[in-house]
Scaffold this active site. Structure first.
Site, PDB file in Angstrom:
ATOM      1  N   SER A   1       0.800  -1.232   0.000  1.00  0.00           N
ATOM      2  CA  SER A   1       0.000   0.000   0.000  1.00  0.00           C
ATOM      3  C   SER A   1       0.828   1.275   0.000  1.00  0.00           C
ATOM      4  CB  SER A   1      -0.941   0.005   1.208  1.00  0.00           C
ATOM      5  OG  SER A   1      -1.983  -0.927   1.037  1.00  0.00           O
TER       6      SER A   1
ATOM      7  N   LYS B   1       0.407   3.494  -2.877  1.00  0.00           N
ATOM      8  CA  LYS B   1      -0.735   4.406  -2.948  1.00  0.00           C
ATOM      9  C   LYS B   1      -0.294   5.870  -2.929  1.00  0.00           C
ATOM     10  CE  LYS B   1      -4.409   1.484  -0.935  1.00  0.00           C
ATOM     11  NZ  LYS B   1      -3.857   0.199  -0.529  1.00  0.00           N
TER      12      LYS B   1
ATOM     13  N   SER C   1      -6.390   3.469   3.954  1.00  0.00           N
ATOM     14  CA  SER C   1      -5.710   2.654   2.942  1.00  0.00           C
ATOM     15  C   SER C   1      -6.702   1.835   2.135  1.00  0.00           C
ATOM     16  CB  SER C   1      -4.668   1.726   3.591  1.00  0.00           C
ATOM     17  OG  SER C   1      -3.776   1.213   2.618  1.00  0.00           O
TER      18      SER C   1
END
Length: 396
Positions: A68, A71, A133
């Site tokens: 993540s 991101k 997230s």
């Protein structure tokens, strides 16, 4: 030709030698961290944000799944679109079946639980990414901006190359496992620094501790935000293939540092190791003021100008970073491709100040800018300048 002009910073360097009570310099691949510092993380980098100096690194250039943490690249594209005016925070994007199934409630992955076929604002989706997230939030943003997640991933790759991420490659907007979806710790740190400096109006999202959406209240997954460390962002990550990771930025006084760790074995390690690294970094490396904003550093030679020299200044206060236990002995050079061709506008970046610590060989490279305009001279004077270059290598 390349000119490396050695200058004497008599006052500043004398003060440094006399009062170096905690200054910081980069630790590069050839320089061991003070005190033999080590970390459990498989990949790590700790750097000063403003000076772009590395304090500590461990396998920082290995390409590994970023989970993540990638991101951050998703949000970089979103912030670019916002700043360009192509989307607005109040715009509403639809929750498609693909977004819902792949990243939402049915996926079993981290999600903001946006209901199927509902409309969600860009502002809420950004919070869904930065705080929770949410994989669904990423896909909804990707589809809303580019029409499909595949098309958005192409934009991620294109923008990444534009800003200098030469090794990273993105396959999706979420960081979910995918062949070829990889980043390095160094490029994650670079991306974090880019977000902080290029999109300060949106950086606050990474430091928000809570986000309410519908019946849900989400708490930021970055545990360091809740400690007295000066941390105000950025992103955690975890997948089985990579382990636990974190991109963090912390500021104390005027000093901001950026940390990336990846390949840790547990959430506990992801909280303890970054805390230890940040505390060590702030204690072991400190900034030192050499010149105030606008103060003249030196002069650079000019070709074809109404003047033969242009004063050099910083665009802000000029600080160097040295290790706490340094001797304080440094050398300084003005480095530029020269002579610099006129016309020159005040504020043009034309050189850099290179300061090197004698004991660690750690180097600070600081951009320098023209302090005044220098107009172009007439044809005859330019011809005379050319003769000087040919005859004397520009020894004025």
């Amino acid at each position: 030709m390349r000119l490396d002009i050695v200058i004497k910073l008599a006052v500043a360097l004398a003060m440094l030698a006399a009062g170096a009570t905690g200054l910081a310099a980069p630790v590069d691949a050839a320089t061991k961290a003070p005190g033999g510092f080590e970390t459990k993380a498989k990949h790590a980098i700790l750097m000063d944000a403003d000076a772009d100096l590395v304090f500590f690194e461990k396998e920082p250039d290995a390409l590994v799944p970023p989970a993540s943490m990638s991101k951050l690249m998703t949000l970089a594209v979103v912030f670019r679109e916002l700043k360009a005016g192509r989307i607005k925070l109040e715009d509403q994007f639809k929750v498609t079946e693909h977004a819902w199934r792949t990243g939402g409630a049915p996926s079993g992955s981290s999600a903001m639980f946006a209901p199927l076929n509902s409309m969600v604002s860009v502002a809420d989706l950004i919070q869904g990414v930065a705080v929770q997230s949410g994989n669904d939030a990423c896909i909804i943003l990707a589809e809303g901006i580019s029409g499909s997640e595949d098309a958005f991933a192409k934009e991620m790759n294109k923008y990444a190359k534009e800003i200098g991420l030469t090794k990273s490659h993105f396959v999706n907007s979420t960081g979910l496992p995918a062949d070829g979806h990889v980043m390095t710790a160094r490029e994650l740190a670079f991306l974090a620094n880019f977000l902080i400096k290029s999109y300060p109006e949106y950086y606050h999202y990474f430091g928000e501790k809570e986000f309410n959406f519908g019946k849900w209240r989400f708490t930021n997954r970055n545990p360091l935000l809740f400690e007295d460390l000066g941390v105000d962002g950025l992103k955690t990550g975890y997948i089985d293939e990579a382990g636990y990771g974190l991109v963090a930025s912390a500021k104390r006084g005027d000093q901001r540092v950026i940390l990336v760790v990846n390949g840790l074995e547990s959430k506990k390690d992801r909280e303890e190791e970054p805390r230890r690294l940040l505390e060590w970094g702030f204690k072991s490396f400190k900034p030192y003021r050499l010149f105030d904003q606008g103060e003249k550093v030196s002069d650079a030679l000019v070709w074809g100008g109404t003047r033969h020299y242009v004063p050099l200044v910083g665009n802000s206060n000029i600080d160097i970073i040295l290790p706490f236990n340094t001797s304080g002995q440094v050398t300084a050079q003005i480095v530029y491709d020269g002579p610099i061709k006129a016309p020159i506008r005040k504020g043009d970046q034309v050189a850099k100040l290179r300061v090197t610590a004698a004991d660690t060989k750690a180097t600070n490279d600081i951009p320098l800018y023209a302090g005044e305009d220098v107009g172009q001279s007439n044809f005859a004077m330019r011809g005379l300048d050319s003769l000087f270059v040919l005859a004397f290598g520009w020894m004025l």
